[in-house]
Design a protein around this motif. Structure first.
Motif, PDB file in Angstrom:
ATOM      1  N   THR B  12       1.046  -1.362   0.005  1.00  0.00           N
ATOM      2  CA  THR B  12       0.064   0.212   0.011  1.00  0.00           C
ATOM      3  C   THR B  12       0.913   1.207   0.025  1.00  0.00           C
ATOM      4  OG1 THR B  12      -1.529  -1.047   1.089  1.00  0.00           O
ATOM      5  CG2 THR B  12      -1.945   1.200   1.252  1.00  0.00           C
ATOM      6  N   ASP B  14       1.774   5.214  -0.059  1.00  0.00           N
ATOM      7  CA  ASP B  14       1.213   6.215   0.607  1.00  0.00           C
ATOM      8  C   ASP B  14       1.398   7.442  -0.421  1.00  0.00           C
ATOM      9  OD1 ASP B  14       0.176   8.304   2.465  1.00  0.00           O
ATOM     10  OD2 ASP B  14       1.894   8.347   3.756  1.00  0.00           O
ATOM     11  N   LYS B 120      -4.077   6.977  -0.417  1.00  0.00           N
ATOM     12  CA  LYS B 120      -3.243   5.958  -0.677  1.00  0.00           C
ATOM     13  C   LYS B 120      -3.501   5.047  -2.134  1.00  0.00           C
ATOM     14  CE  LYS B 120      -2.591   5.409   4.508  1.00  0.00           C
ATOM     15  NZ  LYS B 120      -1.177   5.855   4.831  1.00  0.00           N
ATOM     16  N   THR B 121      -2.639   4.262  -2.242  1.00  0.00           N
ATOM     17  CA  THR B 121      -2.732   3.377  -3.421  1.00  0.00           C
ATOM     18  C   THR B 121      -2.296   1.981  -3.218  1.00  0.00           C
ATOM     19  OG1 THR B 121      -2.488   5.108  -4.833  1.00  0.00           O
ATOM     20  CG2 THR B 121      -2.289   3.272  -5.855  1.00  0.00           C
ATOM     21  N   GLU B 155       6.893   5.251  -4.413  1.00  0.00           N
ATOM     22  CA  GLU B 155       5.917   6.018  -3.493  1.00  0.00           C
ATOM     23  C   GLU B 155       6.469   7.226  -3.108  1.00  0.00           C
ATOM     24  OE1 GLU B 155       6.178   4.676   0.973  1.00  0.00           O
ATOM     25  OE2 GLU B 155       4.137   4.258   0.672  1.00  0.00           O
ATOM     26  N   GLN B 159       4.923  10.918  -4.370  1.00  0.00           N
ATOM     27  CA  GLN B 159       4.784  11.941  -3.171  1.00  0.00           C
ATOM     28  C   GLN B 159       5.435  13.182  -3.709  1.00  0.00           C
ATOM     29  OE1 GLN B 159       6.639   9.935   0.018  1.00  0.00           O
ATOM     30  NE2 GLN B 159       4.775   9.077   0.797  1.00  0.00           N
TER      31      GLN B 159
END
Lengths: 165, 165
Positions: B12, B14, B120-121, B155, B159
């Protein structure tokens, strides 16, 4: 797309594109004409979805078995225009174990259809190989004659569909 | 789809799905995070079309070259949902000659994305192999650690895209 590692078969079929497409994409129909006689297709699965199965099992005279029908994979489907599948992948795009004989090398088939007017269909089948050795193996197995015979059988089958429509 | 010949990495992330997808599908972005550091991507081509090219050339410390960047093939693209490509085929679906080292066996990558809420993904990468031997070769090359590191870099990169948006 075409390059020196390809084998190409082109024919103008004396049958309308709707019926040629129907003959090509319905596995019950395909089974009837896809093997050059006296070879026969004993099993046929075709799921017209990218990632879907394309599997045929072909048997020759005296039950000569051309392979175990390693499942190939459908890659592209454009209604009455294009069908692409490969033996390099199986269903769900998993890389294939190569088999024996006719299934000992991978190829991708790019088959295209176009309305040629007067109820005829321009049909083109291109077999893509990874190198010249695989192309030659395929050629020596009788690609030209086999796929040519099969194009004639496709034409004949599509014509019969018309009569029965 | 998953079977015993697969390797699977799930995280997962963020970062929101739009940015994760953008980081994954823009080759200029992909180049920045797709190799586990200290490896670097020196060349990257990605054509987001079935039959399109996916090629990366990865170089390690002391210019250790992991291969010549054999071009792979994009198979399926579903916006912000799914990306499938394979090294078994090259652009235009032509079967590939296998290379050396990291490119000595074929695999298909099925990468899926889903909105996991709160920005989140859910990210999942499945590598499909033709048999257990190829799976083990891939595992022993460090699939788990490599793809895990790369998920962290993805991730972080996504971001940063947010900050810069």
């Amino acid at each position: 797309m075409a390059d020196g590692n390809d084998l190409v078969l082109e024919r103008t079929l004396d049958a309308p594109i709707d019926l040629v497409w129907e003959a090509y994409t319905n596995p019950q129909h395909l089974k009837r004409w896809f093997a050059p006689r006296p070879y026969e297709i004993t099993e046929c699965e075709l799921d017209l979805t990218p990632g879907g199965i394309f599997r045929i099992r072909m048997v020759g005279p005296d039950n000569f078995d051309t392979g175990h029908g390693v499942p190939g994979c459908v890659l592209e489907v454009a209604d009455r225009e294009k069908l692409v599948w490969t033996s390099a992948l199986g269903p769900g795009y998993r890389p294939n174990e190569m088999g024996e004989g006719c299934e000992s090398f991978a190829f991708t088939a790019v088959v295209t259809f176009a309305d040629a007017g007067n109820g005829k269909t321009a049909y083109k089948a291109v077999a893509l190989h990874k190198n010249a050795a695989d192309r030659d193996t395929h050629a020596n197995m009788g690609f030209e004659q086999g796929w040519g015979t099969v194009a004639g059988q496709l034409e004949e089958f599509a014509q019969a569909l018309k009569v029965n429509a």
